[in-house]
Scaffold this active site. Structure first.
Site, mmCIF file in Angstrom:
data_model
loop_
_atom_site.group_PDB
_atom_site.id
_atom_site.type_symbol
_atom_site.label_atom_id
_atom_site.label_comp_id
_atom_site.label_asym_id
_atom_site.label_seq_id
_atom_site.Cartn_x
_atom_site.Cartn_y
_atom_site.Cartn_z
ATOM 1 N N TYR A 1 -23.915 128.281 12.997
ATOM 2 C CA TYR A 1 -24.107 126.845 13.234
ATOM 3 C C TYR A 1 -24.640 126.582 14.631
ATOM 4 O O TYR A 1 -25.583 125.801 14.810
ATOM 5 C CB TYR A 1 -22.784 126.119 13.021
ATOM 6 N N SER B 1 -26.543 119.082 17.610
ATOM 7 C CA SER B 1 -25.091 118.941 17.743
ATOM 8 C C SER B 1 -24.714 119.325 19.163
ATOM 9 O O SER B 1 -25.454 120.050 19.843
ATOM 10 C CB SER B 1 -24.375 119.871 16.757
#
Length: 290
Positions: free
Chosen positions: A170, A157
């Site tokens: 995350y 990401s």
């Protein structure tokens, strides 16, 4: 410039006879990756934890399959080693081998600064992203080596390399995936198994639909994206297809952005969502306001 011209015409084919697993393939980016691979002739297996979502996705993927492509489903949890063993064995059934994996399964958790992170939730998110990807590497490599080589794509990401305050585990998990892909590329290169990671930016998926288009958070994404917009799941799928196919046979150990240039600037500002729950002082290390 028309929308059709902007997106361009994409040729299909070239994956005939290849077996590929897409984890988290029931929705969003995973479903788009599976659809693109099947359209080009791959025998695709999609897995996820919810069988009904997999069934719905498979119907759409099958309708667009071409060049002999196909799709099958299997429910399972990538953080369970027994499930991953079962998923890999199923993925090899259509052709008798395994040629590629798109390790898309992952996700985030509760948002907040690190001094307020819930430890159990932090570990859960790390397990989902890092452990889940590692187990897929562990149990796919022998199958791809047996097949004479293969390609593994880890889903990172923009949050794995550009700061995303309050995203907790995350960001750490996605950065961990990138380092895992680099090390695996070095370890298994001699056996012709390639490892790369994709770094999606703001992509229009079910999860990101939770960001209101009239919010400061959404504006912070757009203002920091040179191409001035939001990506589509298909944008990520097109790169995944390239990395799985032989066109990328000399590409390994890379982390590639699909973000409209967002990584050239800075990450999003989620203060608007977090501050009401904990107070302004707690955003920077102070106590939670009552």
């Amino acid at each position: 410039m028309t929308e059709q011209k902007r997106k361009g015409s994409i040729p299909t084919g070239g994956l005939d006879g290849m077996a590929v697993l897409v984890t988290g393939g029931g929705t969003g980016i995973g479903a788009a990756c599976a659809a693109r691979l099947a359209a080009d002739g791959a025998a695709v297996t999609i897995c996820g934890r919810t069988e009904s979502k997999l069934e719905d996705a498979a119907k759409k993927i099958e309708a667009g399959a071409g060049h002999g492509g196909s799709v099958q489903i299997i429910a399972g949890d990538v953080t369970s080693e027994d499930d991953v063993r079962r998923i890999m064995a199923k993925s090899a059934e259509p052709t008798g081998g395994l040629d590629g994996v798109v390790a898309n399964a992952g996700g985030g958790g509760g948002m907040g600064p690190y001094h307020l992170q819930d430890t159990d939730e932090f570990v859960r998110v790390l397990h989902l992203n890092v452990l889940g990807t590692m187990l897929c590497v562990k149990h796919s490599v022998p199958l791809m080596v047996e097949a004479g080589g293969g390609s593994f794509v880890g889903m990172s990401s923009i949050a794995g390399h550009v700061t995303h305050p309050y995203f907790g585990a995350y960001t750490v998990g996605k950065a961990g995936i990138e380092e895992m892909m680099k090390n695996a590329a070095d370890e298994f290169g001699p056996r012709q198994v390639r490892f790369n990671s994709i770094r999606p930016g703001f992509i229009a998926t079910e999860i990101m639909e939770g960001v209101p288009r009239d919010s400061e958070v959404y504006d912070s994404y757009i203002q920091n994206t040179p191409m001035d917009g939001v990506g589509e799941s298909e944008d990520v799928a097109n790169l995944a297809r390239f990395l799985i196919g032989q066109e990328s046979r000399w590409v390994t150990g890379c982390a590639i952005n699909v973000d409209g240039g967002h990584a050239l600037r800075r990450g999003p500002n989620f203060s608007q969502f977090v501050e009401p729950a904990i107070g302004k002082a707690a955003l920077s290390g102070g106590p939670v306001e009552s």
